[in-house]
Design a protein around this motif. Sequence first.
Motif, mmCIF file in Angstrom:
data_model
loop_
_atom_site.group_PDB
_atom_site.id
_atom_site.type_symbol
_atom_site.label_atom_id
_atom_site.label_comp_id
_atom_site.label_asym_id
_atom_site.label_seq_id
_atom_site.Cartn_x
_atom_site.Cartn_y
_atom_site.Cartn_z
ATOM 1 N N GLU A 2 0.838 -1.204 0.000
ATOM 2 C CA GLU A 2 0.000 0.000 0.000
ATOM 3 C C GLU A 2 0.867 1.246 0.000
ATOM 4 O O GLU A 2 1.805 1.354 0.797
ATOM 5 N N PHE A 3 0.497 2.203 -0.827
ATOM 6 C CA PHE A 3 1.162 3.501 -0.868
ATOM 7 C C PHE A 3 0.880 4.258 0.421
ATOM 8 O O PHE A 3 -0.243 4.261 0.917
ATOM 9 N N LEU A 4 1.903 4.905 0.968
ATOM 10 C CA LEU A 4 1.728 5.721 2.163
ATOM 11 C C LEU A 4 1.923 7.207 1.863
ATOM 12 O O LEU A 4 1.039 8.023 2.112
ATOM 13 N N ILE A 5 3.109 7.568 1.345
ATOM 14 C CA ILE A 5 3.431 8.980 1.156
ATOM 15 C C ILE A 5 4.496 9.112 0.075
ATOM 16 O O ILE A 5 5.283 8.200 -0.163
ATOM 17 N N TYR A 6 4.522 10.282 -0.585
ATOM 18 C CA TYR A 6 5.403 10.515 -1.725
ATOM 19 C C TYR A 6 5.964 11.930 -1.634
ATOM 20 O O TYR A 6 5.207 12.884 -1.500
ATOM 21 N N PHE A 7 7.296 12.047 -1.677
ATOM 22 C CA PHE A 7 7.987 13.327 -1.690
ATOM 23 C C PHE A 7 8.575 13.540 -3.086
ATOM 24 O O PHE A 7 9.220 12.649 -3.626
ATOM 25 N N GLN A 8 8.390 14.731 -3.632
ATOM 26 C CA GLN A 8 8.998 15.075 -4.917
ATOM 27 C C GLN A 8 9.639 16.448 -4.782
ATOM 28 O O GLN A 8 8.950 17.465 -4.689
ATOM 29 N N GLY A 9 10.967 16.463 -4.764
ATOM 30 C CA GLY A 9 11.694 17.720 -4.698
ATOM 31 C C GLY A 9 11.238 18.578 -3.527
ATOM 32 O O GLY A 9 11.121 18.098 -2.396
ATOM 33 N N ASN A 10 10.962 19.833 -3.805
ATOM 34 C CA ASN A 10 10.530 20.776 -2.769
ATOM 35 C C ASN A 10 9.011 20.915 -2.684
ATOM 36 O O ASN A 10 8.503 21.736 -1.912
ATOM 37 N N SER A 11 8.305 20.111 -3.467
ATOM 38 C CA SER A 11 6.839 20.195 -3.451
ATOM 39 C C SER A 11 6.274 19.621 -2.164
ATOM 40 O O SER A 11 6.928 18.823 -1.485
ATOM 41 N N ALA A 12 5.055 20.031 -1.841
ATOM 42 C CA ALA A 12 4.377 19.457 -0.683
ATOM 43 C C ALA A 12 4.178 17.967 -0.916
ATOM 44 O O ALA A 12 3.804 17.547 -2.009
ATOM 45 N N LEU A 29 -1.457 7.833 4.006
ATOM 46 C CA LEU A 29 -1.199 7.622 5.437
ATOM 47 C C LEU A 29 -2.500 7.177 6.112
ATOM 48 O O LEU A 29 -3.523 7.832 5.996
ATOM 49 N N PRO A 30 -2.467 6.042 6.847
ATOM 50 C CA PRO A 30 -3.708 5.466 7.372
ATOM 51 C C PRO A 30 -4.310 6.208 8.557
ATOM 52 O O PRO A 30 -5.506 6.074 8.807
ATOM 53 N N SER A 31 -3.511 6.941 9.298
ATOM 54 C CA SER A 31 -4.045 7.687 10.442
ATOM 55 C C SER A 31 -3.069 8.796 10.798
ATOM 56 O O SER A 31 -1.942 8.841 10.282
ATOM 57 N N THR A 88 7.676 8.057 10.914
ATOM 58 C CA THR A 88 7.433 7.927 12.351
ATOM 59 C C THR A 88 6.022 7.397 12.576
ATOM 60 O O THR A 88 5.064 7.881 11.959
ATOM 61 N N ILE A 89 5.931 6.387 13.420
ATOM 62 C CA ILE A 89 4.629 5.854 13.824
ATOM 63 C C ILE A 89 4.521 6.064 15.332
ATOM 64 O O ILE A 89 5.338 5.551 16.101
ATOM 65 N N GLN A 144 -0.946 -3.135 17.141
ATOM 66 C CA GLN A 144 -0.576 -4.427 16.561
ATOM 67 C C GLN A 144 -0.838 -4.456 15.058
ATOM 68 O O GLN A 144 -0.086 -5.102 14.310
ATOM 69 N N GLU A 145 -1.868 -3.750 14.595
ATOM 70 C CA GLU A 145 -2.160 -3.755 13.154
ATOM 71 C C GLU A 145 -1.136 -2.974 12.339
ATOM 72 O O GLU A 145 -1.177 -3.000 11.094
ATOM 73 N N ASP A 146 -0.207 -2.273 13.021
ATOM 74 C CA ASP A 146 0.869 -1.592 12.312
ATOM 75 C C ASP A 146 1.982 -2.563 11.920
ATOM 76 O O ASP A 146 2.893 -2.193 11.159
#
Lengths: 112, 113
Positions: free
Chosen positions: B44-54, B60-62, B78-79, B84-86
């Motif tokens: 599952e996709f969580l998060i994506y950083f591209q250069g200086n963009s937001a 992100l699940p929560s 960071t979690i 347990q489901e993590d």
Amino acid sequence: QKEVEQDPGPLSVPEGAIVSLNCTYSNSAFQYFMWYRQYSRKGPELLMYTYSSGNKEDGRFTAQVDKSSKYISLFIRDSQPSDSATYLCAMSAEGSYGKLTFGQGTILTVHP
Amino acid sequence: GAGVSQSPSNKVTEKGKDVELRCDPISGHTALYWYRQSLGQGLEFLIYFQGNSAPDKSGLPSDRFSAERTGGSVSTLTIQRTQQEDSAVYLCASSSAGGGTQYFGPGTRLTVL
């Protein structure tokens, strides 16, 4: 229902067999289609990449995309024991190409 | 050259504790991605950083999950208050441009007891 469906298998074939792996999807915005191979305890590695519909061949591997049916396939010819791995289909939409949506993965075993 | 590296390779923690997972992308890659792989859920996709963009945080699940990328290179996921489901394998990938071929690291296997 998941956006991308993939039969998890497991699939067991003899060496030399032709293997067919498939995924269906529901999001018509998907334009980029990929197949990844993942060995146990390793990260996925890209095998094939296709944009929109059509076929692409690379050695023993052929990827097919049928957008009208929302169906993609990966064929492996002359399968080898070293092909034993989990195969994941992945896809992304125009403008969101970085955000991949994966299938569940199919576990393939090629036995000598 | 060196591929994507992740640390630690394995992490066992107790429910309720915070954990930090680190990703070192391929040098020069401007895009960095975090995914989670668990039995039954696949990758599952969580998060994506591209250069200086937001960053695209849509996966992100929560709000217990957060990530940052310092200096356009190393990233930390960071979690907080782990559950347990993590428990899953957390995979990081990088690419030379947004949407380019993603190269994956070996993952961090997180077990929450």
